[in-house]
Design an enzyme around this catalytic site. Sequence first.
Site, PDB file in Angstrom:
ATOM      1  N   LYS A 194       2.307  18.218  21.504  1.00  0.00           N
ATOM      2  CA  LYS A 194       1.661  19.659  21.526  1.00  0.00           C
ATOM      3  C   LYS A 194       2.654  20.643  22.208  1.00  0.00           C
ATOM      4  O   LYS A 194       3.055  20.873  23.637  1.00  0.00           O
ATOM      5  CB  LYS A 194       0.267  18.814  22.033  1.00  0.00           C
ATOM      6  CG  LYS A 194      -0.609  20.512  22.309  1.00  0.00           C
ATOM      7  CD  LYS A 194      -1.490  19.702  22.891  1.00  0.00           C
ATOM      8  CE  LYS A 194      -1.606  20.367  24.318  1.00  0.00           C
ATOM      9  NZ  LYS A 194      -1.009  21.424  25.007  1.00  0.00           N
ATOM     10  N   GLU A 269       8.570  13.712  33.488  1.00  0.00           N
ATOM     11  CA  GLU A 269       8.495  15.372  34.155  1.00  0.00           C
ATOM     12  C   GLU A 269       8.018  16.014  34.351  1.00  0.00           C
ATOM     13  O   GLU A 269       7.182  16.951  33.834  1.00  0.00           O
ATOM     14  CB  GLU A 269       9.762  15.314  33.262  1.00  0.00           C
ATOM     15  CG  GLU A 269      10.831  15.883  33.708  1.00  0.00           C
ATOM     16  CD  GLU A 269      11.359  17.658  33.874  1.00  0.00           C
ATOM     17  OE1 GLU A 269      10.925  17.255  34.870  1.00  0.00           O
ATOM     18  OE2 GLU A 269      11.774  17.754  33.173  1.00  0.00           O
ATOM     19  N   CYS A 303      11.825  23.741  37.022  1.00  0.00           N
ATOM     20  CA  CYS A 303      11.525  22.690  37.229  1.00  0.00           C
ATOM     21  C   CYS A 303      12.196  22.444  38.401  1.00  0.00           C
ATOM     22  O   CYS A 303      11.537  21.898  40.012  1.00  0.00           O
ATOM     23  CB  CYS A 303      10.640  21.880  36.606  1.00  0.00           C
ATOM     24  SG  CYS A 303      11.716  21.080  35.483  1.00  0.00           S
ATOM     25  N   GLU A 400       4.848  24.111  45.496  1.00  0.00           N
ATOM     26  CA  GLU A 400       5.794  23.897  44.481  1.00  0.00           C
ATOM     27  C   GLU A 400       4.854  25.953  43.755  1.00  0.00           C
ATOM     28  O   GLU A 400       4.047  25.335  42.920  1.00  0.00           O
ATOM     29  CB  GLU A 400       5.844  23.217  43.082  1.00  0.00           C
ATOM     30  CG  GLU A 400       6.804  24.416  41.899  1.00  0.00           C
ATOM     31  CD  GLU A 400       6.815  22.772  40.930  1.00  0.00           C
ATOM     32  OE1 GLU A 400       5.845  22.106  40.409  1.00  0.00           O
ATOM     33  OE2 GLU A 400       7.556  22.507  40.208  1.00  0.00           O
TER      34      GLU A 400
HETATM   35  P1  ADP Z   1       0.822  24.431  33.929  1.00  0.00           P
HETATM   36  O1  ADP Z   1      -0.348  24.066  35.215  1.00  0.00           O
HETATM   37  O2  ADP Z   1       2.067  25.413  34.616  1.00  0.00           O
HETATM   38  O3  ADP Z   1       0.206  25.473  32.739  1.00  0.00           O
HETATM   39  P2  ADP Z   1       0.250  21.911  32.821  1.00  0.00           P
HETATM   40  O4  ADP Z   1       0.982  20.543  33.488  1.00  0.00           O
HETATM   41  O5  ADP Z   1      -1.218  21.870  32.599  1.00  0.00           O
HETATM   42  O6  ADP Z   1       1.192  23.194  33.685  1.00  0.00           O
HETATM   43  O7  ADP Z   1       0.428  22.112  31.221  1.00  0.00           O
HETATM   44  C1  ADP Z   1       1.861  21.053  30.681  1.00  0.00           C
HETATM   45  C2  ADP Z   1       0.978  20.421  29.488  1.00  0.00           C
HETATM   46  O8  ADP Z   1       0.301  20.069  29.884  1.00  0.00           O
HETATM   47  C3  ADP Z   1       0.917  21.917  28.206  1.00  0.00           C
HETATM   48  O9  ADP Z   1       1.530  21.486  26.603  1.00  0.00           O
HETATM   49  C4  ADP Z   1      -0.667  21.914  29.173  1.00  0.00           C
HETATM   50  O10 ADP Z   1      -1.385  22.359  27.862  1.00  0.00           O
HETATM   51  C5  ADP Z   1      -1.112  20.182  28.872  1.00  0.00           C
HETATM   52  N1  ADP Z   1      -1.760  19.948  29.079  1.00  0.00           N
HETATM   53  C6  ADP Z   1      -2.667  20.602  30.519  1.00  0.00           C
HETATM   54  N2  ADP Z   1      -4.337  19.546  30.340  1.00  0.00           N
HETATM   55  C7  ADP Z   1      -3.952  18.712  30.141  1.00  0.00           C
HETATM   56  C8  ADP Z   1      -4.444  17.375  30.325  1.00  0.00           C
HETATM   57  N3  ADP Z   1      -5.688  17.566  31.244  1.00  0.00           N
HETATM   58  N4  ADP Z   1      -4.241  16.725  29.331  1.00  0.00           N
HETATM   59  C9  ADP Z   1      -3.188  16.535  28.570  1.00  0.00           C
HETATM   60  N5  ADP Z   1      -2.222  17.615  28.547  1.00  0.00           N
HETATM   61  C10 ADP Z   1      -2.551  18.568  29.286  1.00  0.00           C
END
Ligand code: ADP
Length: 500
Positions: A194, A269, A303, A400
């Site tokens: 994804k 990570e 990161c 961060e």
């Molecule tokens: P940012 O806050 O910088 O957008 P995220 O950690 O939210 O970074 O996003 C990184 C990835 O995790 C993206 O592919 C996002 O769609 C996914 N993501 C965000 N929230 C969830 C969740 N609750 N469960 C699984 N995947 C998630």
Amino acid sequence: MNAQTPIETRLSAFRERWQTPGKLLIGGEWREAASGETFATEDPSTGDKLADVASAGEADVDAAVAAARKAFEGSWSKVKPDERARLINKLADLIEADGEALALTETLDVGRPIQFSRMIDVGGAVGQLRYQAGWATKIQGETNEISAPGEWLSYVLREPVGVVGQIVPWNFPLAMAAAKLGPALAAGCTVVLKPAEQTPLSTIRLAELALEAGFPEGVINMVTGFGRTAGAALAAHPDVDKIAFTGSTQTGRAIIEASKSNFKRISLELGGKSPTFIFADADLKKAIPAAAMGIFFNAGQVCAAGSRLFVQEDVADQVLEGIAGMARMLRVGQTLDPETMIGPLVSAQQLDRVTGYIESGRNEGASVLVGGGRKDGPGWFVEPTVLVDTEASMAVRREEIFGPVLVATRFSSADDADRLAALGNETEYGLNATIWTRDIGMAHRLARRLKSGSVRINGAGGVDPALPLGGYKASGWGRENGKAGIEAYTELKAVSVALD
Ligand code: ADP
């Protein structure tokens, strides 16, 4: 199409391609989301819409996991290691051949200057896949002498962990998707991948190329969608054996919670607040530009960005002026310009976040040495910024920011490795650290004391597939890349046979 093809021709090929919405790849077939829903992705340089893509929900994730399970138990389990290696290498070749179109896609979708899309995204993805392909034929178990009475043959098998959900962030979509796919496929796992909702386009192309490479149906499934829907469904799915996640520490916590239901293996990570130490005896001609690019590259959306600078007082003015000079000089602007060094942030939301941090630093008493604001005009651009006079208690020192914002602090010649390590270790993160000094004893004393997944001494650079990548503390669980990275896609099975 190559770098010599006129940009207008390349852009019109891109627009033509994305007139129809992107679909999901499930069990070797391209499908719309079961709900029929789509969402738009935009160009961060302009804020204009680029394309629509399918918005996967729970039903689509279910179907993708079922396809991955079927392939794992069936066709893929019969594919020999050398054939897995050949397929991964083939995918690398196809990415390389399609490199210019992929680089353009990444530049438009992520807002990355084109020179870096070529080098980091396309070059990084190809390098990762070729490195990881090599592991497919080198996964080894062991034989063990045991102490039980009688004669035994005991051995340990290393088996693929199973169906893996891979959740990728928006800062390096193609390179990170490749870095996740490579070891999973080499180890014999099947995947539901994804991409982030902000940057799905290069991953859709990657999935097309994977089909072209000849991976059996269901081995690589790809779902575009939001984190709170598609991502959450994948993380909670009872038939997913492992989640490999790169992203924010906050979402990492949500993944841990969701994974508890069936004790999924997890690799995380996560974020960082990585320190750079510059000592008075360092080679400043190298250290200054490296420290500047360590935070300004990719507009700080890295990161492992070197977001905290600790500089020895004797050279502090010189170093800070040097970094400020680079901040003024680096070309910030349109990402298709081959000379551009710094592009926009990925979204309006990130822009608000980063400018909010700069404001909070000012309010808490930090001074802005250079930068400090957004750039006028369209797009989500922030000026490369250096904050000085910072205190350990300030949010800008601890949290961060994920933007081009360096927080600088002076240290004294009397500070020893313990004191400096305490400064380096003062945040909840522990991803990366960089040390610039000619005193090799100090460099190694400090390297040992830092709670950091990686340490660089007198040099800078990015991810290398041969080196474990990951962090201490809130920077994550486990390591990607290197031997540890491939082993993280395996389970151990101890088998003992009584011989008498
Ligand atoms: P940012 O806050 O910088 O957008 P995220 O950690 O939210 O970074 O996003 C990184 C990835 O995790 C993206 O592919 C996002 O769609 C996914 N993501 C965000 N929230 C969830 C969740 N609750 N469960 C699984 N995947 C998630």
